[in-house]
Design an enzyme around this catalytic site. Structure first.
Site, PDB file in Angstrom:
ATOM      1  CE  LYS A 118       5.564   3.706  23.423  1.00 16.40           C
ATOM      2  NZ  LYS A 118       5.119   3.644  22.053  1.00 16.40           N
ATOM      3  CD  GLU A 202       2.521  10.345  26.209  1.00 21.32           C
ATOM      4  OE1 GLU A 202       1.458   9.903  25.746  1.00 21.32           O
ATOM      5  OE2 GLU A 202       3.595  10.259  25.617  1.00 21.32           O
ATOM      6  CG  HIS A 237      -4.307   1.424  22.819  1.00 20.54           C
ATOM      7  ND1 HIS A 237      -4.946   2.627  22.935  1.00 20.54           N
ATOM      8  CD2 HIS A 237      -4.344   0.872  24.056  1.00 20.54           C
ATOM      9  CE1 HIS A 237      -5.356   2.796  24.177  1.00 20.54           C
ATOM     10  NE2 HIS A 237      -5.015   1.741  24.871  1.00 20.54           N
ATOM     11  NE  ARG A 294       7.511  -0.815  12.808  1.00 17.68           N
ATOM     12  CZ  ARG A 294       6.264  -0.385  12.804  1.00 17.68           C
ATOM     13  NH1 ARG A 294       5.655  -0.165  11.665  1.00 17.68           N
ATOM     14  NH2 ARG A 294       5.611  -0.148  13.921  1.00 17.68           N
TER      15      ARG A 294
HETATM   16  P1  ADP Z   1       2.556   1.923  20.551  1.00 21.46           P
HETATM   17  O1  ADP Z   1       4.023   2.141  20.373  1.00 21.46           O
HETATM   18  O2  ADP Z   1       2.245   0.820  21.504  1.00 21.46           O
HETATM   19  O3  ADP Z   1       1.806   1.830  19.252  1.00 21.46           O
HETATM   20  P2  ADP Z   1       1.773   4.734  20.797  1.00 21.46           P
HETATM   21  O4  ADP Z   1       2.433   5.677  21.703  1.00 21.46           O
HETATM   22  O5  ADP Z   1       2.083   4.842  19.343  1.00 21.46           O
HETATM   23  O6  ADP Z   1       2.032   3.232  21.312  1.00 21.46           O
HETATM   24  O7  ADP Z   1       0.203   4.848  20.993  1.00 21.46           O
HETATM   25  C1  ADP Z   1      -0.718   3.951  20.390  1.00 21.46           C
HETATM   26  C2  ADP Z   1      -2.128   4.495  20.501  1.00 21.46           C
HETATM   27  O8  ADP Z   1      -2.486   4.706  21.887  1.00 21.46           O
HETATM   28  C3  ADP Z   1      -2.341   5.857  19.857  1.00 21.46           C
HETATM   29  O9  ADP Z   1      -2.598   5.747  18.480  1.00 21.46           O
HETATM   30  C4  ADP Z   1      -3.539   6.381  20.629  1.00 21.46           C
HETATM   31  O10 ADP Z   1      -4.718   5.749  20.180  1.00 21.46           O
HETATM   32  C5  ADP Z   1      -3.261   5.880  22.038  1.00 21.46           C
HETATM   33  N1  ADP Z   1      -2.509   6.892  22.835  1.00 21.46           N
HETATM   34  C6  ADP Z   1      -1.176   6.976  22.994  1.00 21.46           C
HETATM   35  N2  ADP Z   1      -0.830   8.019  23.786  1.00 21.46           N
HETATM   36  C7  ADP Z   1      -1.979   8.623  24.139  1.00 21.46           C
HETATM   37  C8  ADP Z   1      -2.317   9.761  24.959  1.00 21.46           C
HETATM   38  N3  ADP Z   1      -1.381  10.485  25.587  1.00 21.46           N
HETATM   39  N4  ADP Z   1      -3.619  10.084  25.097  1.00 21.46           N
HETATM   40  C9  ADP Z   1      -4.592   9.350  24.488  1.00 21.46           C
HETATM   41  N5  ADP Z   1      -4.350   8.277  23.721  1.00 21.46           N
HETATM   42  C10 ADP Z   1      -3.072   7.906  23.545  1.00 21.46           C
END
Ligand code: ADP
Length: 503
Positions: A118, A202, A237, A294
């Site tokens: 990331k 973040e 999530h 993907r």
């Molecule tokens: P992963 O790779 O584990 O799927 P992501 O970065 O795609 O992680 O985030 C998955 C979910 O977590 C998002 O869809 C959202 O619901 C929550 N999320 C991620 N980052 C944030 C953030 N900065 N603030 C609030 N929710 C977040």
């Protein structure tokens, strides 16, 4: 240009079948691999050839890249489609495939590597002025400094694992008093789940929507986007309901997000199908989250509203063809919704509930698509993801797509395991969902097990009983049982399967 005539699908279940169906339409021969737990699985029966590659544990079968490549060489396979999960975002595997002289149907190992972290992804995207959630640009090495940054950003903040995925390795920190404890937990979870303890901070967006953009790029530098998918209905999530288009984006916002997604893809020289994920706040300002390199589980909703078969495009791109679709050729037509049918108990914290599918009758009819990998009588193995099916509906507008979905959920007859279907029905009928005024906290805000009501359509239940009786009297070809390559007949009719062998 290297034409692909024979594909091995390095996956199982619904996604293996989904890829094989397109391959078959293109006249491409398909090879399935399977573990001992999947000997009688539908993907094994559907493929032209099938090879057992090891015991049930995925570390001994679906993750054994070396065995999979060896099968390709033995059977004269040209290309490997990895599906999602397993080896799909594994850069060393993609490299091994190329070094073996085979085609990896996906992006370059270098793109997978950059976007698999990331932090590296954010650094690459930064060249293009992509909006990012405020946070630390690098992995945290100095806690005191990290705390200082956290208080500058303002609590709540999120600690995230750089190598994270599947919703794991994330910790919300409400105040400075919790910082150290949550940091310790995040680091140890990152090490145990991903073998990499790098974490970063973040800003925690308090009322976020998860909206992502589908992109396609070829090996000649052309990149297009295929609009957005709204994926905010999540538990742990992780997504459970997705739709396209989003009910809240204006055409201008859509275009701005689409342009950003294309830039993110360009920042890592991307080719193949990919997804750029954004988080969108209450003011509809959007921020880049990560890129998935993907095919996504939820890709069918994009296929429904654009008329583009994404797997077919992936194959053309892997052959080295130029994209035949231009951005201006694309338009959104209608609305699509997908629900993920997991063998999970929504009344019990969405815990997996594996077992035997005692009744399994799919919904049918206008605007209904079911992508699944199971039949009645089959067991959902405990070794893998407990997703039974993806149920997709398509209508001329959002209301119609939702109404079709509620009807399809009521027709879907599953007994033997608990599923997410009743939960999805609750969401689809909820006012917040209907009005589009929901965020990723839908479940914690509105859902309690008491709200679940069983589907009580007597006509559907009667139909299910009739179909079940018919299913159990029909007979068909026996499932594959050899560990050697076997020629398996196409599954021409779902009714012609001998379920007795699966008990
Ligand atoms: P992963 O790779 O584990 O799927 P992501 O970065 O795609 O992680 O985030 C998955 C979910 O977590 C998002 O869809 C959202 O619901 C929550 N999320 C991620 N980052 C944030 C953030 N900065 N603030 C609030 N929710 C977040």
């Amino acid at each position: 240009m290297r034409p692909i005539k024979k594909i091995l699908i390095a996956n199982r279940g619904e996604i293996a079948l989904r890829v094989m169906r397109t391959a078959r339409e293109m006249g491409i021969v398909t090879v399935a691999v399977f573990s001992e737990a999947d000997r009688h699985a539908l993907h094994v029966r559907y493929a032209d050839e099938a090879v057992c590659i090891g015991p049930a544990a995925s570390s001994e079968s679906y993750l054994r890249g070396d065995k999979i490549i060896e099968v390709c060489q033995r059977l004269g396979v040209d290309a490997i489609h990895p599906g999602y999960g397993f080896l799909s975002e594994n850069a060393p595997f993609a490299r091994m495939v190329q070094e073996a002289g085979l085609i990896f149907i996906g992006p370059s190992p270098e793109s997978i590597e950059v976007m698999g972290s990331k932090l590296a992804a954010k650094q690459a995207a930064a060249q293009y002025n992509i909006p990012m959630v405020p946070g630390t640009p690098d992995a945290i090495t100095d806690r005191a400094e990290a705390k200082q940054i956290a208080s500058q950003i303002g609590y709540p903040i999120l600690i995230k694992a750089s190598a994270g995925g599947g919703g794991k390795g994330m910790r919300v920190v409400e105040s400075e008093a919790e910082f150290d404890e949550q940091m310790d937990r995040a680091v140890s979870e990152a090490v145990s789940s991903f073998g990499d303890g790098s974490v970063f901070i973040e800003k925690y967006v308090t009322s976020p929507k998860h909206i992502e953009i589908q992109v396609l790029g070829d090996q000649h530098g052309n990149i297009i986007h295929l609009f957005e998918r709204e994926c905010s209905i999540q538990r742990r999530h992780q997504k459970v309901i997705e739709e396209a288009p989003s009910p809240v984006l204006s055409p201008e916002k859509r275009e701005a997000m689409g342009r950003c997604a294309v830039d993110v893809a360009r920042s890592c020289g991307y080719y193949g199908a990919g997804t750029v994920e954004f988080i969108v706040d209450e003011k509809l300002d959007f921020y880049f989250l990560e890129m998935n390199t993907r095919l996504q589980v939820e890709h069918p909703v994009t296929e429904q509203i654009t008329g583009v078969d994404l797997v077919k495009q992936m194959i053309y791109i892997a052959e080295g063809q130029e994209l035949a679709i231009r951005q201006d050729d694309l338009a959104i037509k209608g609305h699509a919704v997908e629900v993920r049918v997991y063998a999970e108990d929504p009344a019990n914290g969405f815990l997996p509930d594996v077992g035997t599918l005692q009744t399994y009758v799919r919904p049918q009819g206008n605007g209904v698509r079911v992508d699944d990998g199971f039949e009645q009588g089959m067991e959902i193995p405990i070794y893998y993801d407990p997703m039974i099916a993806k149920l997709i509906t398509y209508g001329h507008d959002r209301t119609e797509a939702i109404e079709k979905m509620v009807r399809a959920i009521d027709e879907y007859q599953i007994t033997g395991v608990q599923t997410t279907l009743p939960f999805c029905r609750f969401v689809l009928n909820h006012e917040a969902f209907r009005t589009g005024e929901f965020d990723t906290h839908f479940v914690s805000k509105y859902f309690t097990p008491e709200v679940l009501e069983p589907a009580t359509d007597p006509a559907a239940a009667e139909l299910a009983a009739l179909l079940t009786a018919r299913l159990l009297t029909d007979k068909g070809p026996a499932p594959a049982s050899s560990s050697e390559p076997v020629a398996t007949p196409a599954v021409k009719s779902n009714w012609k399967v001998n379920r007795q062998n699966w008990r």
